[in-house]
Scaffold this motif. Structure first.
Motif, PDB file in Angstrom:
ATOM      1  N   ASP A 138     -26.797  10.436  22.875  1.00 53.84           N
ATOM      2  CA  ASP A 138     -25.326  10.338  22.741  1.00 53.84           C
ATOM      3  C   ASP A 138     -24.398   8.937  22.409  1.00 53.84           C
ATOM      4  O   ASP A 138     -24.409   8.081  21.819  1.00 53.84           O
ATOM      5  CB  ASP A 138     -24.391  11.301  23.600  1.00 53.84           C
ATOM      6  CG  ASP A 138     -24.626  12.320  23.407  1.00 53.84           C
ATOM      7  OD1 ASP A 138     -24.398  13.178  22.101  1.00 53.84           O
ATOM      8  OD2 ASP A 138     -24.685  13.512  24.073  1.00 53.84           O
ATOM      9  N   ARG A 139     -25.557   8.440  23.965  1.00 52.34           N
ATOM     10  CA  ARG A 139     -25.297   6.590  23.845  1.00 52.34           C
ATOM     11  C   ARG A 139     -26.109   6.615  22.546  1.00 52.34           C
ATOM     12  O   ARG A 139     -25.449   4.924  22.292  1.00 52.34           O
ATOM     13  CB  ARG A 139     -26.051   6.469  25.087  1.00 52.34           C
ATOM     14  CG  ARG A 139     -25.776   5.050  25.268  1.00 52.34           C
ATOM     15  CD  ARG A 139     -24.127   4.449  25.160  1.00 52.34           C
ATOM     16  NE  ARG A 139     -23.845   3.111  25.315  1.00 52.34           N
ATOM     17  CZ  ARG A 139     -22.852   2.385  24.726  1.00 52.34           C
ATOM     18  NH1 ARG A 139     -21.740   3.199  24.373  1.00 52.34           N
ATOM     19  NH2 ARG A 139     -22.946   1.020  25.111  1.00 52.34           N
ATOM     20  N   ALA A 140     -26.979   6.641  21.568  1.00 52.08           N
ATOM     21  CA  ALA A 140     -27.267   5.824  21.036  1.00 52.08           C
ATOM     22  C   ALA A 140     -26.753   5.977  19.573  1.00 52.08           C
ATOM     23  O   ALA A 140     -26.461   5.349  18.541  1.00 52.08           O
ATOM     24  CB  ALA A 140     -28.223   6.025  20.593  1.00 52.08           C
ATOM     25  N   ALA A 141     -26.490   7.533  19.440  1.00 53.53           N
ATOM     26  CA  ALA A 141     -26.021   7.759  18.356  1.00 53.53           C
ATOM     27  C   ALA A 141     -23.562   6.813  18.343  1.00 53.53           C
ATOM     28  O   ALA A 141     -23.604   6.899  16.933  1.00 53.53           O
ATOM     29  CB  ALA A 141     -25.435   9.378  18.404  1.00 53.53           C
TER      30      ALA A 141
ATOM     31  N   GLY B 209     -21.824   4.431  15.384  1.00 47.47           N
ATOM     32  CA  GLY B 209     -21.083   5.206  15.110  1.00 47.47           C
ATOM     33  C   GLY B 209     -20.881   5.897  14.284  1.00 47.47           C
ATOM     34  O   GLY B 209     -19.985   7.069  13.635  1.00 47.47           O
ATOM     35  N   LEU B 210     -21.652   7.514  14.924  1.00 46.53           N
ATOM     36  CA  LEU B 210     -21.717   8.549  14.648  1.00 46.53           C
ATOM     37  C   LEU B 210     -20.665   9.163  15.325  1.00 46.53           C
ATOM     38  O   LEU B 210     -20.867   9.273  16.967  1.00 46.53           O
ATOM     39  CB  LEU B 210     -23.417   9.291  14.937  1.00 46.53           C
ATOM     40  CG  LEU B 210     -24.073   9.055  13.642  1.00 46.53           C
ATOM     41  CD1 LEU B 210     -25.794   8.986  13.921  1.00 46.53           C
ATOM     42  CD2 LEU B 210     -23.871   9.067  12.593  1.00 46.53           C
ATOM     43  N   PRO B 211     -20.471  10.477  15.310  1.00 42.70           N
ATOM     44  CA  PRO B 211     -19.667  11.333  15.841  1.00 42.70           C
ATOM     45  C   PRO B 211     -20.669  11.971  17.181  1.00 42.70           C
ATOM     46  O   PRO B 211     -20.267  12.885  18.192  1.00 42.70           O
ATOM     47  CB  PRO B 211     -19.157  12.218  15.949  1.00 42.70           C
ATOM     48  CG  PRO B 211     -20.132  12.436  14.012  1.00 42.70           C
ATOM     49  CD  PRO B 211     -20.475  11.408  13.995  1.00 42.70           C
ATOM     50  N   THR B 212     -21.556  11.957  17.046  1.00 43.17           N
ATOM     51  CA  THR B 212     -23.054  12.877  17.935  1.00 43.17           C
ATOM     52  C   THR B 212     -24.083  12.916  17.838  1.00 43.17           C
ATOM     53  O   THR B 212     -24.121  12.453  16.530  1.00 43.17           O
ATOM     54  CB  THR B 212     -22.511  14.739  18.100  1.00 43.17           C
ATOM     55  OG1 THR B 212     -22.739  14.531  19.035  1.00 43.17           O
ATOM     56  CG2 THR B 212     -22.533  15.421  16.981  1.00 43.17           C
ATOM     57  N   VAL B 213     -25.288  13.297  18.051  1.00 42.69           N
ATOM     58  CA  VAL B 213     -26.686  13.301  17.492  1.00 42.69           C
ATOM     59  C   VAL B 213     -26.367  13.774  16.685  1.00 42.69           C
ATOM     60  O   VAL B 213     -25.970  15.293  15.783  1.00 42.69           O
ATOM     61  CB  VAL B 213     -27.254  14.037  18.957  1.00 42.69           C
ATOM     62  CG1 VAL B 213     -28.780  14.632  17.841  1.00 42.69           C
ATOM     63  CG2 VAL B 213     -27.485  12.941  20.000  1.00 42.69           C
ATOM     64  N   VAL B 214     -27.072  13.682  15.792  1.00 43.62           N
ATOM     65  CA  VAL B 214     -27.609  14.439  14.018  1.00 43.62           C
ATOM     66  C   VAL B 214     -29.225  14.436  13.969  1.00 43.62           C
ATOM     67  O   VAL B 214     -30.079  13.609  14.676  1.00 43.62           O
ATOM     68  CB  VAL B 214     -27.182  13.337  13.560  1.00 43.62           C
ATOM     69  CG1 VAL B 214     -25.634  13.250  13.060  1.00 43.62           C
ATOM     70  CG2 VAL B 214     -27.582  11.779  13.417  1.00 43.62           C
ATOM     71  N   ALA B 215     -29.146  15.377  13.120  1.00 40.95           N
ATOM     72  CA  ALA B 215     -30.810  15.928  12.968  1.00 40.95           C
ATOM     73  C   ALA B 215     -31.187  14.695  12.151  1.00 40.95           C
ATOM     74  O   ALA B 215     -30.384  14.103  11.035  1.00 40.95           O
ATOM     75  CB  ALA B 215     -30.426  17.145  12.177  1.00 40.95           C
ATOM     76  N   HIS B 216     -32.701  14.415  11.853  1.00 37.07           N
ATOM     77  CA  HIS B 216     -33.079  13.390  10.956  1.00 37.07           C
ATOM     78  C   HIS B 216     -33.406  13.944   8.938  1.00 37.07           C
ATOM     79  O   HIS B 216     -33.196  15.574   9.314  1.00 37.07           O
ATOM     80  CB  HIS B 216     -34.864  13.826  11.414  1.00 37.07           C
ATOM     81  CG  HIS B 216     -35.057  13.347  12.711  1.00 37.07           C
ATOM     82  ND1 HIS B 216     -35.275  14.368  13.775  1.00 37.07           N
ATOM     83  CD2 HIS B 216     -35.391  12.609  13.549  1.00 37.07           C
ATOM     84  CE1 HIS B 216     -35.239  14.114  14.651  1.00 37.07           C
ATOM     85  NE2 HIS B 216     -35.618  12.909  14.626  1.00 37.07           N
ATOM     86  N   GLY B 217     -33.171  13.709   8.719  1.00 35.74           N
ATOM     87  CA  GLY B 217     -33.048  13.357   7.173  1.00 35.74           C
ATOM     88  C   GLY B 217     -34.393  14.091   6.601  1.00 35.74           C
ATOM     89  O   GLY B 217     -34.326  15.775   6.517  1.00 35.74           O
ATOM     90  N   LEU B 218     -35.532  13.771   7.370  1.00 32.91           N
ATOM     91  CA  LEU B 218     -36.995  13.999   6.814  1.00 32.91           C
ATOM     92  C   LEU B 218     -36.868  15.963   7.092  1.00 32.91           C
ATOM     93  O   LEU B 218     -37.456  17.049   7.337  1.00 32.91           O
ATOM     94  CB  LEU B 218     -37.854  13.696   7.254  1.00 32.91           C
ATOM     95  CG  LEU B 218     -38.287  12.008   6.463  1.00 32.91           C
ATOM     96  CD1 LEU B 218     -39.019  10.903   6.974  1.00 32.91           C
ATOM     97  CD2 LEU B 218     -38.501  12.780   5.004  1.00 32.91           C
TER      98      LEU B 218
END
Length: 352
Positions: free
Chosen positions: A255-258, A262-271
């Protein structure tokens, strides 16, 4: 610390950045040996459920002696290629500012358990838009029989010389996956590149091999729609995929890296979303080897909160039909929380 690396083997030269990178070709000093258990792990990580990814008996039903890797398995090998380029050639780019925008896999023959894969890569283009450089890297994966199994293109967007807040750097370093081990003279094991002077390997002729699909070719109609499908991803799925694929970006599990990104929360990998799209398509086809090409331009993300699953809804439409090859082109769509995941997603398939 410089990312320049050298190696003493006579057949490998030091790879240094210069102003004429476009058109330069490189290879790895080592091969990638495809393990059955790695295929099983990857299939689980991208939720590719076809039994041919797990059992030889099911692979033999499709005409192959070994367990079949999922359609996007080449991303595991490609991740090493991309990292090696950034470490050894594209050293002016800040790794924290690198994002992937496009991915193309063109599959000529399935990757099987037991294959020994060598990698050939070429910097196809570098285009500048504002402060960003879009770098297109072509690749060919060649098996032990000197056959091209998969070729394609990865496009990344990166910035040169960007000043990054040292507090952000420290925070990311403290939550990222640990770096790969260094073994000899500061060289990362298995990722050393060497320049290739021979002419580029031509694209192979596509062989027409039997497929065993559930829908028959004669049932297809231009404009026809595939059944809607859904996929769920949890924080556990993201952590698992990060480890299996070797993708170290902490925005997918911290969550800290997200937040720093500038992201609202953790996000899934594109791949990972691309791999899930491949399973959606395989679920309809009934045969993963019927996918000849999968091309995606990433435009959105799947948010995955701490205690809830991220949900993706997939759909597809027949764009065109090739009667001579009993083939078709499918437009794919992925949505999560009302957000489009793909700016463009196209699959080329063959049917029984």
């Amino acid at each position: 610390m410089s990312r320049e690396k050298t190696v003493s083997q006579p057949d490998i030269e030091a790879v240094v950045p210069d102003a004429t990178l476009v058109g330069q070709r490189f290879g790895f000093r080592d091969h990638y040996e495809v393990g059955r258990e790695k295929i099983r792990e990857f299939a689980r990580a991208v939720q590719n459920l076809h039994p041919a990814h797990q059992h030889e008996v099911d692979a033999r039903k499709l005409g192959y002696d070994g367990v079949i890797a999922p359609p996007t398995f080449a991303s595991v090998i490609g991740m090493s290629a991309t990292r090696a380029l950034l470490d050894n050639v594209l050293t002016e780019y800040d790794l924290s500012q690198v994002l992937q925008t496009d991915q193309v896999f063109e599959i000529y023959r399935p990757i099987l358990a037991g294959d020994r894969i060598t990698t050939e890569i070429e910097i196809e283009s570098i285009r500048q838009f504002g402060d960003n450089d879009f770098v297109a890297v072509g690749f060919k994966l060649v098996n032990q029989h000197d056959e091209v199994t998969v070729q394609g293109t990865t496009t990344i967007v990166a910035r040169k010389g960007v000043e990054v807040d040292p507090n952000i750097v420290e925070a990311v370093e403290n939550i990222s996956m640990q770096p790969r081990p260094v073994t000899v003279a500061g060289v990362d094991n298995g990722d050393v590149l060497f320049r290739q002077s021979a002419a580029a390997r031509p694209a192979p002729a596509r062989e027409i091999v039997p497929v065993n699909t559930t829908p028959e070719f004669d049932s297809l109609v231009k404009g026809g729609e595939l059944p809607v499908g859904t996929a769920r991803v949890t924080r556990g799925d993201l952590a698992n995929y990060a480890g299996v694929s070797g993708d170290p970006n902490p925005i997918h599990f911290s969550d800290r890296a997200a937040e720093l990104a500038g992201l609202p929360t953790v996000v899934a990998h594109g791949l990972l979303t691309m791999g899930l799209a491949a399973d959606y398509l395989t679920g309809w086809l009934g045969d993963p080897t019927a996918i000849e090409k999968l091309s995606v331009r990433f435009s959105g993300f799947v948010p995955v909160p701490p205690t809830e699953a991220g949900v993706i809804e997939f759909s597809g439409k027949i764009k065109s039909i090739d009667h001579d090859r009993r083939a078709a082109t499918v437009l794919l769509s992925g949505m999560s929380e009302g957000r489009k995941l793909f700016g463009r997603a196209v699959a080329e398939i063959r049917l029984t």
